[in-house]
Design a protein around this motif. Sequence first.
Motif: not given
Length: 546
Positions: A332-337, A401-419
């Motif tokens: 169903a999907m190309d092996p390159v994935i 941030d990379q991989g099987l994702v079609v980026r939309d150039e929006t800003t990600a929320p900060a990664l905070d381990p506690e929140r």
Amino acid sequence: MKRERVPVLIVGGGPIGLATGLALGRFGAPTILVERNPGTTDHPKARGTTARTMEIFRLWGVEKAMRARALGDTADVFGVGRSLFDLRPTHPEPVSDLTPAWKSYVAQDVVEEELFRALARYPTTQVRFSTECIGFEQDQDGVSARLVDRATGAESEVRCDWLVAADGAGSRIRKHAGIGMSGIPALGYWTNEYIKVDLSDIPALKKIGIALLAPPSAAEPWLALLNRDGTDRWLVVRRIGVAGDERDHTPSDAELAAELRRRLGIDRPIEVVNISTWLSAREVAERYRKGRVFLAGDAAHRFLPTGGQGMNTGIADAQNLAWKLAFVISGAMDPVILDSYDAERRPIGEATADFQFRTGSRLAGLQARIDLDDEDNFGFWIDEADKHVRNIGLSLGHWYDQGLVVRDETTAPALDPERYTPVDRPGHRFPHLWVDERHNESTLDWFDTAFVLVTGPDAEGWRAAAAELAREVAVPLQIKTIRAPDRERGIMIGKRGAVLVRPDGYVAWRCAWASKTPLEDLRGVFEKLGVRAPRRARAEAPQAAE
């Protein structure tokens, strides 16, 4: 010599191998899993499953069984003292309504038993204990693995399309594949002493996951007493060297029992069930894939045990890899994935290794500086220790941030381990919302073995396009509608937008408005993701098993 053919061979039957086999079983992908030991582990080992792991277990139908054998949901706290009778607890992480499955304090032996029990529902995954992989060779078309039955000595060969190494920190598969590790190879040599002693009458032990016992003298190490069941099974963990055992001798069971009675402050029988030693490290594989070989769990990353992310990160590895392998096997999907597995999971491995290293430094600081007789000092370090178990942001907030994702150039929320900040942005876990008034069904229950287009209530164009596209693509495509998108809960698509969610629950693509050409837009998205048409999928799917 017996020879077999199967699409996937998994080497290692710990929690990561079992999770990979179960995930592949849900797709019906033929798989053989081999484990050199005669059964699942009889040692508690890893402690605790994060909210994300429990969400995955919820999908797989094993969450309730895990919780039934776990400590209470608020047991992820330390008790600090000199003996079991003067323990003072840290504070539990507040239960969050941003997940339908809060974390659970459950031991690895329980996790393995329940995953193995669940595998019985999936006959396409064969589990073979007492079977060791003693070598393999790979070529352009597949992998030939040599197996030996440790009970009979009989050798056999399995020819597979893909080999998954889930054989732990000392992974022979990783070494044979020539994949190096980068980081710090030795941070401490430890012993796990699994003991049986009835402590059910000590009230403090019913509310904590780990007792940290201060040494009576500077010449002795701190002890960590890990709670398995709150009654008579316990795991004592202590550091015994840097890169090896630095004790003047290995104590006998009788000597160990006597020492533990002194350190625990008890006068009752102690049975030593078994003992294991291990080397802690901060290492991540230089690559998670080489040809047709993939690394998962401890074979791919070695963390300090502090912070409890090792098994949990490995189970997320398993879920990420399994759906991709399943769709490549079906054609169903190309092996390159499959290259996206390294692109997505290795950065998570690096970030988590750093988090675990920081928690280790924090715990070392507490042990060096805490004063059990100074209330101000004690309160300060107890508050610092709370950060050790507050990890919802790490558990739910990691994103690709990379991989099987079609980026939309929006800003990600900060990664905070506690929140944790929920968002339907590409690369992120789709947010949890209850779908029904009784809170039985979550949006996360939608994502399992199919792609899902989630739309706002007025997105008729997107839904019609998805219905048409479902007849064109080789992957299963479902359509779900959120009747009341809630921006406060991270649903940013509004009334006329849509997101495409992958089988692992992560957003692949988003458009927060209506389109004049929705079918063409979705076709372009699926093409970027490597999805094939049904006719081509049938023609190019590999044979299942001979």
